[in-house]
Design a protein around this motif. Structure first.
Motif, PDB file in Angstrom:
ATOM      1  N   UNK A   1       0.545   3.304 -21.964  1.00 56.03           N
ATOM      2  CA  UNK A   1      -0.185   2.415 -22.866  1.00 56.03           C
ATOM      3  C   UNK A   1      -0.708   1.202 -22.105  1.00 56.03           C
ATOM      4  N   UNK A   2      -0.152   0.003 -22.365  1.00 52.42           N
ATOM      5  CA  UNK A   2      -0.693  -1.211 -21.745  1.00 52.42           C
ATOM      6  C   UNK A   2       0.143  -1.697 -20.568  1.00 52.42           C
ATOM      7  N   UNK A   3       1.074  -0.874 -20.061  1.00 53.78           N
ATOM      8  CA  UNK A   3       1.943  -1.293 -18.965  1.00 53.78           C
ATOM      9  C   UNK A   3       1.733  -0.384 -17.754  1.00 53.78           C
ATOM     10  N   UNK A   4       1.687  -0.998 -16.578  1.00 50.31           N
ATOM     11  CA  UNK A   4       1.583  -0.290 -15.309  1.00 50.31           C
ATOM     12  C   UNK A   4       2.785  -0.668 -14.460  1.00 50.31           C
ATOM     13  N   UNK A   5       3.460   0.345 -13.914  1.00 48.97           N
ATOM     14  CA  UNK A   5       4.636   0.126 -13.083  1.00 48.97           C
ATOM     15  C   UNK A   5       4.268   0.450 -11.632  1.00 48.97           C
ATOM     16  N   UNK A   6       4.453  -0.538 -10.729  1.00 56.68           N
ATOM     17  CA  UNK A   6       4.222  -0.366  -9.305  1.00 56.68           C
ATOM     18  C   UNK A   6       5.577  -0.173  -8.631  1.00 56.68           C
ATOM     19  N   UNK A   7       5.779   0.997  -8.013  1.00 55.19           N
ATOM     20  CA  UNK A   7       7.069   1.365  -7.439  1.00 55.19           C
ATOM     21  C   UNK A   7       6.924   1.482  -5.926  1.00 55.19           C
ATOM     22  N   UNK A   8       7.808   0.795  -5.201  1.00 55.08           N
ATOM     23  CA  UNK A   8       7.879   0.928  -3.751  1.00 55.08           C
ATOM     24  C   UNK A   8       6.631   0.417  -3.062  1.00 55.08           C
ATOM     25  N   UNK A   9       6.289   1.079  -1.964  1.00 57.78           N
ATOM     26  CA  UNK A   9       5.141   0.679  -1.173  1.00 57.78           C
ATOM     27  C   UNK A   9       5.548   0.127   0.185  1.00 57.78           C
ATOM     28  N   UNK A  10       4.577   0.056   1.082  1.00 56.00           N
ATOM     29  CA  UNK A  10       4.799  -0.450   2.440  1.00 56.00           C
ATOM     30  C   UNK A  10       3.972  -1.692   2.651  1.00 56.00           C
ATOM     31  N   UNK A  11       4.547  -2.669   3.314  1.00 54.15           N
ATOM     32  CA  UNK A  11       3.870  -3.925   3.618  1.00 54.15           C
ATOM     33  C   UNK A  11       3.744  -4.072   5.120  1.00 54.15           C
ATOM     34  N   UNK A  12       2.505  -4.288   5.595  1.00 56.20           N
ATOM     35  CA  UNK A  12       2.282  -4.483   7.024  1.00 56.20           C
ATOM     36  C   UNK A  12       2.763  -5.844   7.493  1.00 56.20           C
ATOM     37  N   UNK A  13       2.760  -6.832   6.599  1.00 55.48           N
ATOM     38  CA  UNK A  13       3.157  -8.183   7.000  1.00 55.48           C
ATOM     39  C   UNK A  13       4.609  -8.210   7.446  1.00 55.48           C
TER      40      UNK A  13
ATOM     41  N   UNK B   1       0.846  -1.186   0.000  1.00 60.98           N
ATOM     42  CA  UNK B   1       0.000   0.000   0.000  1.00 60.98           C
ATOM     43  C   UNK B   1       0.881   1.235   0.000  1.00 60.98           C
ATOM     44  N   UNK B   2       0.257   2.374  -0.320  1.00 61.45           N
ATOM     45  CA  UNK B   2       0.938   3.662  -0.401  1.00 61.45           C
ATOM     46  C   UNK B   2       2.135   3.603  -1.356  1.00 61.45           C
ATOM     47  N   UNK B   3       1.966   2.857  -2.456  1.00 61.97           N
ATOM     48  CA  UNK B   3       2.993   2.764  -3.469  1.00 61.97           C
ATOM     49  C   UNK B   3       2.695   3.767  -4.584  1.00 61.97           C
ATOM     50  N   UNK B   4       3.536   3.774  -5.608  1.00 58.56           N
ATOM     51  CA  UNK B   4       3.389   4.660  -6.751  1.00 58.56           C
ATOM     52  C   UNK B   4       3.068   3.814  -7.975  1.00 58.56           C
ATOM     53  N   UNK B   5       2.108   4.261  -8.776  1.00 55.34           N
ATOM     54  CA  UNK B   5       1.726   3.561  -9.999  1.00 55.34           C
ATOM     55  C   UNK B   5       1.806   4.537 -11.168  1.00 55.34           C
TER      56      UNK B   5
END
Length: 531
Positions: free
Chosen positions: A213-225, A205-209
């Motif tokens: 075109x047809x590609x999505x990049x998910x950068x970083x983020x925090x994991x509670x687990x 969560x709280x990542x950057x997207x």
């Protein structure tokens, strides 16, 4: 790049962590501000105006057919550029309300009209999804992809409350990461499908997207687990085929360890700047990074950060949003300084855009410069020219929509979740409607005793709903349990009105009782007879 200090004019307390900034029709809008919408702005959306070093807010109106949208913190916001003849718009999904309620609704914001006085009116519509609908969440992202002439929305990540079947007494209101599923839905029909990919094995969560075109990049983020911010970077490719869509994911090794970052675009091409965010729970990310999306993939370049002020450097937290192309609005808490009346310091960070570079090149190419108006003073608001406006519209200028903080109640003293008395029974995390008239917040009564009075929850006063309704009517003063027991009413004496004298109307053909005439001698005879 420049760092400019801003002075908020009667709006410092409205910007809170989790609020969102939108840019619609060339105007910056504030959404998800402090508190619930009140009389100063029923829609809860404000327009932000920067003039020199001042920052002002103006209320934004909605069209008559718009849906009500609550103030949402940390929702998923996606900008939709004009395509297929549709205007520019924004998608808003999920979010967390000030009452700690998590939303699962999807809203579409578009420009309804601009009057001849340039006053913006927005249309807000709630979109319904069918199929596998994503659960309520916040801190997630929504992106728009285009493939084979089709468009679709991609939703990923976020946090939500622990499912009801897994709750215990200790973890009743704890939040957990949502399952790492990718939701795909279209705006035309609202059909939603869920997809599970082996590369996405952990929620974030709280990542950057970012999308191209047809590609999505998910950068970083925090994991509670794992309670970590690993330098993750995933590339999700979505092919919208004729039958069912085809999704593929790839993990890249050039990620960034960051969460809650701010993204601003610096040109019509896919070039962005990442600013702000956190590297850990106690460390802010003070660097700036340029991100370029092209046919080859994604590229990161280190960018020189502005010269931060000591307040920014030593603060523990910061937040903000994109205030236009190449501009970022930053807010830094004052850290409880008694000399500072406002809650936050505000700064405007400006980066050079591609349009600015072209203007500089054109200016350098000119051999002559006009200096006739160098010494002319700028036009004030009263001197601006508005063509096509009627005389009666001049009275209803947008200056009258300025937000006045005095119109709002101080939420630190009169907030809905305050401890109104020692025996307050209202708990923010487990509050449920006590009266049938309560929907989003508990009912409150204003106690007239004390220094200027104070607000008390009606539930803590042990009022019946009938008495609560009666107290809310008329000009009455009432006291809480600590100031006189049950509500003591002091009504304003009503004006004594002399009743009108009305003569009775004689009924036509009314029979009168017969009158028997008796002489005095007969009266004396009957009297002696009965005696």
């Amino acid at each position: 790049m420049t760092l400019q200090s801003l002075t908020p004019v009667n709006c410092a307390s409205l910007l809170q962590p989790g609020c969102s900034l939108l840019q619609l029709d060339g105007q910056v809008l504030l959404f998800g501000q402090k508190g619930w919408p009140k009389r100063s702005c029923p829609t809860g959306v404000f327009g932000i105006h920067f003039k020199q070093s001042n920052m002002r807010l103006r209320a934004i109106s909605f069209s008559n057919d718009s849906s009500y949208i609550p103030p949402l913190r940390c929702p998923a916001v996606c900008r939709l550029d004009p395509y297929d003849g549709l205007p520019e718009s924004y998608l808003i999904h999920g979010g967390r309300t000030p009452n700690n309620e998590i939303s699962s609704s999807l809203y579409l914001l578009t420009t309804d009209s601009r009057g001849c006085n340039r006053k913006l009116t927005i249309c807000c519509k709630e979109k319904e999804l069918v199929g596998t609908v994503p659960a309520a969440r916040y801190g997630h992202t929504v992106s728009m992809v285009q493939s084979h002439g089709k468009t679709a929305c991609v939703l990923f990540g976020g946090r939500s409350y622990r499912p009801a079947g897994e709750r215990t007494t200790e973890s009743w209101n704890s939040v957990v990461d949502c399952p790492p599923q990718v939701f795909l839905f279209d705006l035309e029909f609202g059909c939603s499908t869920a997809h599970t990919l082996p590369e996405l094995s952990e929620g974030q969560s709280f990542h950057v997207a970012l999308t191209r075109e047809d590609c999505v990049y998910f950068i970083g983020g925090h994991s509670l687990t794992s309670d970590s911010r690993p330098p993750r970077l995933f590339r999700l490719r979505v092919e919208l085929l004729q039958g069912s869509p085809l999704l593929s994911c790839e993990s890249l090794d050039i990620g960034i360890s960051i969460s809650s970052a701010i993204i601003t675009r610096v040109g019509p091409t896919h070039k962005y700047i990442i600013l702000g965010g956190y590297q850990s729970d106690s460390e802010k990310r003070m660097k700036c990074t340029t991100v370029v999306l092209d046919e080859k993939g994604i590229q990161f370049e280190t960018l020189d950060a502005p010269k931060w002020t000591p307040d920014i450097t030593h603060s523990r937290t910061w937040f903000g949003g994109c205030a236009g192309e190449g501009k970022v609005l930053l807010a830094v808490p004052t850290e409880g300084r008694q000399t500072q009346t406002d809650m936050h310091y505000f700064y405007l960070v400006s980066f050079p855009t591609e349009g600015d570079r072209k203007e500089e090149e054109g200016t350098q190419g000119c051999s002559q410069e006009s200096t006739d108006y160098d010494d002319s003073p700028p036009l004030e608001d009263s001197e601006e020219l508005y063509f096509g406006r009627e005389p009666h519209e001049l009275d209803d200028s947008s200056e009258g929509d300025n937000y006045n903080e005095e119109d709002e109640e101080d939420e630190s003293q009169t907030g809905y979740w305050m401890k109104c008395c020692l025996g307050c029974q209202v708990e923010p995390n487990t509050w449920e409607p006590y009266y049938s008239t309560e929907l989003y917040r508990p009912a409150m009564i204003f106690c007239s005793r004390g220094e200027g009075g104070h607000w008390v929850h009606a539930q803590c006063m042990e009022l019946t709903e009938t008495l609560l309704v009666s107290l809310s009517q008329g000009r009455k003063k009432y006291f809480c349990l600590d100031h006189g027991g049950l509500p003591y009413q002091e009504t304003t004496p009503t004006k004594q009105v002399t009743p009108l004298k009305r003569t009775p109307i004689k009924v036509k053909n009314r029979k009168t009782p017969p009158v028997i005439k008796i002489s005095p001698a007969k009266k004396s005879f009957f009297r002696r007879l009965f005696e």
